[in-house]
Design a protein around this motif. Structure first.
Motif, PDB file in Angstrom:
ATOM      1  N   GLU A  70      -2.141  76.729 -32.826  1.00  0.00           N
ATOM      2  CA  GLU A  70      -2.432  76.570 -34.255  1.00  0.00           C
ATOM      3  C   GLU A  70      -1.304  75.833 -34.977  1.00  0.00           C
ATOM      4  O   GLU A  70      -1.549  75.107 -35.954  1.00  0.00           O
ATOM      5  N   ILE A  71      -0.065  76.027 -34.508  1.00  0.00           N
ATOM      6  CA  ILE A  71       1.048  75.274 -35.099  1.00  0.00           C
ATOM      7  C   ILE A  71       0.883  73.790 -34.824  1.00  0.00           C
ATOM      8  O   ILE A  71       1.127  72.929 -35.693  1.00  0.00           O
ATOM      9  N   LEU A  74      -2.082  72.457 -36.875  1.00  0.00           N
ATOM     10  CA  LEU A  74      -1.879  72.668 -38.315  1.00  0.00           C
ATOM     11  C   LEU A  74      -3.091  73.322 -38.985  1.00  0.00           C
ATOM     12  O   LEU A  74      -3.727  72.768 -39.892  1.00  0.00           O
ATOM     13  N   LYS A  75      -3.394  74.526 -38.555  1.00  0.00           N
ATOM     14  CA  LYS A  75      -4.456  75.330 -39.167  1.00  0.00           C
ATOM     15  C   LYS A  75      -3.805  76.593 -39.743  1.00  0.00           C
ATOM     16  O   LYS A  75      -3.665  77.601 -39.055  1.00  0.00           O
ATOM     17  N   PRO A  76      -3.351  76.565 -40.971  1.00  0.00           N
ATOM     18  CA  PRO A  76      -2.571  77.688 -41.516  1.00  0.00           C
ATOM     19  C   PRO A  76      -3.357  79.000 -41.592  1.00  0.00           C
ATOM     20  O   PRO A  76      -2.797  80.076 -41.361  1.00  0.00           O
ATOM     21  N   PHE A  77      -4.649  78.938 -41.919  1.00  0.00           N
ATOM     22  CA  PHE A  77      -5.425  80.177 -42.046  1.00  0.00           C
ATOM     23  C   PHE A  77      -5.546  80.881 -40.690  1.00  0.00           C
ATOM     24  O   PHE A  77      -5.272  82.088 -40.557  1.00  0.00           O
ATOM     25  N   LEU A  79      -3.649  80.359 -38.146  1.00  0.00           N
ATOM     26  CA  LEU A  79      -2.293  80.724 -37.726  1.00  0.00           C
ATOM     27  C   LEU A  79      -1.896  82.072 -38.329  1.00  0.00           C
ATOM     28  O   LEU A  79      -1.320  82.920 -37.639  1.00  0.00           O
ATOM     29  N   ALA A  80      -2.220  82.279 -39.604  1.00  0.00           N
ATOM     30  CA  ALA A  80      -1.886  83.552 -40.256  1.00  0.00           C
ATOM     31  C   ALA A  80      -2.634  84.716 -39.607  1.00  0.00           C
ATOM     32  O   ALA A  80      -2.059  85.802 -39.401  1.00  0.00           O
TER      33      ALA A  80
END
Length: 199
Positions: A70-71, A74-77, A79-80
């Motif tokens: 995910e890093i 670049l998928k922040p949601f 990744l969280a």
């Protein structure tokens, strides 16, 4: 057995802490015991406590892979979500000794309860069989033995009477009277029938 109980009730296992992983030179190999398996690889020793423990370790590993992925994309949601999941898994693994000990105590308790129920059922069955044997023994002592003793006395009396009649007949003192013998046998049979009815 006692070894399982000692390990399950060990005080150190009832506190949160990572006791299933150790660092230090140990060599390479695998050791199995009744409660766990140890995987040794150079400076790392990993003690696998149960199948559930293996699943949590696998989840920890794959979460790290997904976090790295995910890093990169670049998928922040997402990744969280994976980070939160990883934190939860780490928290569970930190206290997994306590969770595992509790589960083992629960399993031991359920096993002891099932064993207790089996023993109680077996005890009731043996007790019922003993009551039946005791009833048969009472019948033997208080009915069969007295009846046999009475029949033995009647048989002895009948034999004595036969000898007396035979001797009297040989001495020509008296002729045997069949009617008396028939009446005597009828009286004996009626007495035995009455005893059977009242017993």
């Amino acid at each position: 057995g006692s070894e399982i109980s000692a390990l399950v009730l060990e005080p150190n296992r009832l506190r949160c802490g990572i006791s299933w992983i150790h660092f230090g030179w140990t060599g390479v190999g695998m050791k199995d015991s009744e409660l766990s398996a140890k995987c040794q690889c150079c400076i790392l020793t990993l003690k696998v406590l149960s199948v559930r423990h293996v699943l949590f370790l696998a989840t920890l590993f794959f979460n790290l892979l997904f976090i790295a992925f995910e890093i990169v994309i670049l998928k922040p949601f997402l990744l969280a979500l994976f980070v939160i999941n990883e934190v939860c898994v780490i928290c569970v693994l930190i206290c997994f000794d306590q969770i595992d000990a509790t589960q083992r105590m629960k399993n031991l308790s359920e096993r002891a309860q099932r064993k207790k129920e089996k023993l109680e059922a077996k005890f009731q069955q043996v007790r019922q069989e003993w009551d039946e044997v005791q009833g048969m023994l009472d019948i033997w002592n208080f009915r069969t033995c007295p009846s046999l003793s009475l029949l033995k006395k009647l048989q002895t009396a009948l034999d004595n009477q036969n000898r007396k009649d035979s001797k009297d007949f040989q001495d020509k003192r008296a002729d045997p009277n069949p009617a008396v013998r028939v009446q005597w046998m009828r009286t004996i049979n009626d007495g035995i029938s009455s005893i059977d009815v009242y017993l």
